[in-house]
Design a protein around this motif. Structure first.
Motif, PDB file in Angstrom:
ATOM      1  N   ARG A   1       0.811  -1.221   0.000  1.00  0.00           N
ATOM      2  CA  ARG A   1       0.000   0.000   0.000  1.00  0.00           C
ATOM      3  C   ARG A   1       0.846   1.273   0.000  1.00  0.00           C
ATOM      4  O   ARG A   1       0.544   2.223  -0.714  1.00  0.00           O
ATOM      5  CB  ARG A   1      -0.923  -0.013   1.228  1.00  0.00           C
TER       6      ARG A   1
ATOM      7  N   ARG B   1      -7.538  -5.348  -6.297  1.00  0.00           N
ATOM      8  CA  ARG B   1      -6.848  -4.196  -6.852  1.00  0.00           C
ATOM      9  C   ARG B   1      -7.712  -3.464  -7.866  1.00  0.00           C
ATOM     10  O   ARG B   1      -7.687  -2.235  -7.958  1.00  0.00           O
ATOM     11  CB  ARG B   1      -5.542  -4.662  -7.502  1.00  0.00           C
ATOM     12  N   LYS B   2      -8.484  -4.240  -8.616  1.00  0.00           N
ATOM     13  CA  LYS B   2      -9.353  -3.619  -9.621  1.00  0.00           C
ATOM     14  C   LYS B   2     -10.393  -2.731  -8.951  1.00  0.00           C
ATOM     15  O   LYS B   2     -10.764  -1.687  -9.480  1.00  0.00           O
ATOM     16  CB  LYS B   2     -10.039  -4.723 -10.433  1.00  0.00           C
ATOM     17  N   GLN B   3     -10.860  -3.146  -7.794  1.00  0.00           N
ATOM     18  CA  GLN B   3     -11.875  -2.358  -7.097  1.00  0.00           C
ATOM     19  C   GLN B   3     -11.270  -1.178  -6.362  1.00  0.00           C
ATOM     20  O   GLN B   3     -11.838  -0.086  -6.360  1.00  0.00           O
ATOM     21  CB  GLN B   3     -12.641  -3.245  -6.098  1.00  0.00           C
ATOM     22  N   ASP B   4     -10.135  -1.397  -5.688  1.00  0.00           N
ATOM     23  CA  ASP B   4      -9.559  -0.302  -4.922  1.00  0.00           C
ATOM     24  C   ASP B   4      -8.176  -0.666  -4.396  1.00  0.00           C
ATOM     25  O   ASP B   4      -8.043  -1.153  -3.276  1.00  0.00           O
ATOM     26  CB  ASP B   4     -10.475   0.067  -3.755  1.00  0.00           C
ATOM     27  N   PRO B   5      -7.142  -0.383  -5.182  1.00  0.00           N
ATOM     28  CA  PRO B   5      -5.788  -0.725  -4.729  1.00  0.00           C
ATOM     29  C   PRO B   5      -5.436  -0.054  -3.411  1.00  0.00           C
ATOM     30  O   PRO B   5      -4.707  -0.620  -2.601  1.00  0.00           O
ATOM     31  CB  PRO B   5      -4.879  -0.196  -5.846  1.00  0.00           C
ATOM     32  N   SER B   6      -5.963   1.149  -3.191  1.00  0.00           N
ATOM     33  CA  SER B   6      -5.551   1.892  -2.006  1.00  0.00           C
ATOM     34  C   SER B   6      -6.189   1.344  -0.734  1.00  0.00           C
ATOM     35  O   SER B   6      -5.800   1.727   0.357  1.00  0.00           O
ATOM     36  CB  SER B   6      -5.880   3.369  -2.170  1.00  0.00           C
TER      37      SER B   6
ATOM     38  N   SER C   1      -8.918   1.716   5.931  1.00  0.00           N
ATOM     39  CA  SER C   1      -9.215   3.062   5.429  1.00  0.00           C
ATOM     40  C   SER C   1      -9.407   3.995   6.605  1.00  0.00           C
ATOM     41  O   SER C   1      -9.906   3.588   7.650  1.00  0.00           O
ATOM     42  CB  SER C   1     -10.489   3.035   4.577  1.00  0.00           C
TER      43      SER C   1
ATOM     44  N   LEU D   1     -16.034  -0.358   3.439  1.00  0.00           N
ATOM     45  CA  LEU D   1     -14.965  -1.354   3.363  1.00  0.00           C
ATOM     46  C   LEU D   1     -15.524  -2.764   3.578  1.00  0.00           C
ATOM     47  O   LEU D   1     -15.088  -3.722   2.932  1.00  0.00           O
ATOM     48  CB  LEU D   1     -13.928  -1.037   4.442  1.00  0.00           C
TER      49      LEU D   1
ATOM     50  N   LEU E   1     -17.212  -3.767   0.474  1.00  0.00           N
ATOM     51  CA  LEU E   1     -16.204  -4.069  -0.548  1.00  0.00           C
ATOM     52  C   LEU E   1     -15.652  -5.486  -0.328  1.00  0.00           C
ATOM     53  O   LEU E   1     -15.573  -6.288  -1.271  1.00  0.00           O
ATOM     54  CB  LEU E   1     -15.079  -3.043  -0.471  1.00  0.00           C
TER      55      LEU E   1
END
Lengths: 477, 477
Positions: free
Chosen positions: A162, A247-252, A293, A300, A303
């Motif tokens: 990250r 990663r496609k949804q939210d790498p961060s 997050s 989250l 997700l």
């Protein structure tokens, strides 16, 4: 009275500068500084110097430089590769940063911490945490490893996926150069294109270009939500596909993405008390994924559930458990963190801290497993690690009941077997641990030609007398 | 026949190597390569070399090296500081990367692009976008600037606040060193601690240590949701407080956070057609904030509304407009992007591309404004820029109706006034644009002592004949 080969004028000047407790020469006092924590290397030193601040450090280095005395910077002494251990000549001084241990400030506007090199990573993390902030670097030796050492070795760990390695976190840096001059790069600027990247160069140079004395570390807001899951997958490709889905949804959101082979997990379940598998049945491989997050909302959780739901439907994940409390979360992490200990209890083992491009991980694990099993029948190939970074600890455990010494006698054959495959796939022989003195011999074949030549040119330019941590990183020419 | 001072054997060897169209010597052909796009510098060159690949480039450099001919690497020729323009001696060759323009691959497992130096940033962005990915670097010259140039200058831009500068995006690199050897660092590894950070050193060295020929660039999943708002705030501190509010909730959602002073905004509204302020009344200062995420859910909208709602209640934001469509979004961005053009239409102006620590921005803007107004009564102080990175384009526009030439005659007085305040606050005299030849004179006073000395040592070690882009970055000793 002094038991040191230091020239008396140098010794006296150092004592005057650093005080009697700042110059250790009694072998009973210096011995601990001359052995690495794995006890692979037993060196000697002429003295241990303990400056209390940058000015003292700079003057001490200048004195040693004037007398042509080699210097070995040392932080928490947790190197995995003998990077902070002096050689056996006894000519060098160890310069310990442990007395330089002030946390100078935490800046909430810039989200930075200004800190001395000798502050332990744990103390720095705690200071950030006490102010609602996160120092986003975590390694297993963080209780001893200090800020100077993690920067000198460009430490990685669980959150590199990250936030990057230590290099990415260092916004400012101060170092004492081999001649005792102070390189002051303690700026707090996210944009500053005024010359060469000296800060980035010092980070990861393992004390061979200078001794890091201070840093400005970038912080983050502390996470307010966190979701952690242990997932069973069919194989390394399954782990990678799951990583790609997150990663496609939210790498961060991905704060950690760890791989564990079935073999290694079985060792944990069998050999570590209280580490039973919280899934219905053993699987060929596992992933520990943690999302985090600073946002306090529940997005989250959804997700995590959405991605794992789809993955279960598609058969990508065959079973999964989500932590429903902080104690469940810690239990899942305990399972991950006990892999090294479980392997130790299973007998002798050989460690390979390697990295390959993500796409090459399945081929790497398959080929290296096959090759090692052919080399030593019954060997237990037990890889685990930071698969989101392409960094696999490809560890090899002796066959059950075999003689540990006989197994270890083949360590080079095993390491060379693994290394050949890593190399074919464009990987690295040291993902996290650095070169130190353990791996200098690999530099000419892996990083030879213009690359090693340029490193040597830089070393010779900045340290022409080869006084700063000699014998580390670069092999003798 | 040839109109070049190149030694005939060198010229012949270069023509044989690169073909007749690969060696330009006719002044009509070479002239465009000898002037920077702002026409600040008018140089001359012995030839323009146009290699088509790394091998040709390496051989051409080796030939020039053997003949002691200086070389000036040039990409899209968009330097703001004369960094790619040869001097007036006419002795140097320009090595243009424009023929090295292949996009070799896009790797969906690693999220990387392997690309030649001469590919324009725009072409690389488009190639990523066509495959559902994002190359997260955006600058106003992206249609001309190429990958080699953005890496050589460590370009920044609107998305640095989220993804860092060009240096952070380069996972792998290939460069031709001053002697013609090829430095192959084209690895795709997120963790690789095997020696000095040569890749990071080459990036930002402005062509003075080598000529970048290829790179592996890290990509991101393309955003699937985006929220953009223009906000009125009371002053720079208000803008910073709003930034802190967003950052506290989710730093990784902030794709851009741009500041515009009321003075600069008024110029845009008055002088640019179709750029009227979409708020009820003019304000002392404005922020353009863009949130983005690859997540397709609606959490970004609620995040934006929650934060702006609180900020409006608290009086931190006095008015705000959210883009409700892509065309509204583009209108808001147009208002931001027209600041440079509006200032141009308002008359003569002086630009300062500076950065300071975030906490120091309000003091910087207040003090520098006061000092410039004292220096030139009626001056229009019109700052704007990437406030989330601490990077302010502190631009100064001539008084209305004043003589442009008389105003510009005081440019050094204005720049020195601003620089003195930047320096007092620990800032940088070049946040994004680099040093080039425009700002080399500032290096000794700003980066002198051990810092400049170490840079000179590195330059001398890697380029002992001072052949690669001489006169840039480092002032004459």
């Amino acid at each position: 009275m002094t038991q040191t080969p230091l020239p008396p004028p140098l010794h006296d000047a150092l004592v005057q500068l650093l005080g009697p407790s700042g110059v250790l020469t009694n072998p009973a006092d210096t011995e601990a500084f001359c052995v690495d924590w794995r006890a692979l290397y037993h060196g000697k030193c002429a003295a241990v110097l303990r400056p209390a601040n940058t000015a003292e450090c700079a003057q001490a280095v200048a004195l040693c430089h004037a007398h042509n005395v080699p210097m070995v910077p040392q932080g928490g002494n947790t190197s995995m590769v003998g990077g902070a251990t002096p050689d056996s000549s006894g000519l060098a001084v160890v310069i310990s940063t442990t007395r330089m241990n002030q946390i100078h400030s935490i800046d909430h506007a810039d989200l930075t911490m200004t800190v001395d090199a000798g502050v332990t990573l744990k103390a720095a993390q705690d200071a950030a945490s006490a102010q609602g902030l996160l120092l986003p670097l975590s390694i297993s030796s963080e209780g001893s490893a200090d800020i100077g050492g993690i920067l000198a070795t460009n430490a990685g760990g669980n959150n590199t996926v990250r936030y990057g390695n230590a290099r990415e976190l260092a916004l400012g840096l101060e170092a004492v150069l081999p001649d005792g001059s102070v390189l002051d790069l303690m700026r707090k600027l996210r944009k500053d294109n005024t010359g060469y990247a000296l800060r980035q160069l010092l980070v990861g140079s393992e004390g061979t270009l200078g001794l890091i004395t201070q840093a400005v570390i970038q912080l983050q807001p502390a996470p307010r939500s966190r979701e952690t899951a242990l997932c069973a997958v069919e194989n390394p490709q399954g782990a990678l596909n799951l990583f790609a889905a997150f990663r496609k949804q939210d790498p961060s959101a991905i704060h950690a993405f760890e791989f564990m082979s079935g073999t290694s997990m079985a060792l944990v379940n069998n050999l570590i008390e209280g580490a039973s598998l919280p899934l219905e049945a053993p699987a060929p491989a596992y992933v520990l994924v943690e999302l985090a997050s600073p946002r306090a909302d529940d997005s989250l959780r959804s997700l995590m559930e959405d991605i794992l739901g789809s993955a279960l439907e598609e058969g990508l994940v065959t079973d999964a458990v989500l932590a429903e409390s902080e104690s469940q979360r810690q239990s899942l992490w305990m399972i991950r963190e006990e892999h090294a200990e479980a392997q130790k209890r299973a007998g002798a083992s050989v460690k390979n801290d390697v990295s390959v491009p993500l796409a090459a991980i399945p081929e790497f694990i398959a080929d290296a497993t096959k090759a090692c099993e052919a080399l030593i029948p019954g060997i237990r190939v037990a890889p685990f690690g930071h698969i989101g970074d392409g960094n696999i600890h490809f560890n090899l455990v002796q066959p059950e009941g075999a003689d540990p010494a006989a197994f270890l006698a083949q360590d080079h054959a095993m390491m060379d077997t693994v290394a050949a495959i890593v190399r074919k796939l464009g990987g690295s022989f040291s993902a996290e641990h650095g070169v130190g003195q353990l791996k200098t011999y690999m530099m000419p074949s892996w990083r030879g030609g213009a690359e090693l030549q340029t490193m040597r040119q830089i070393k010779a330019a900045i340290d022409p007398q080869n006084l700063m941590n000699p014998g580390k990183v670069l092999p003798p020419a």
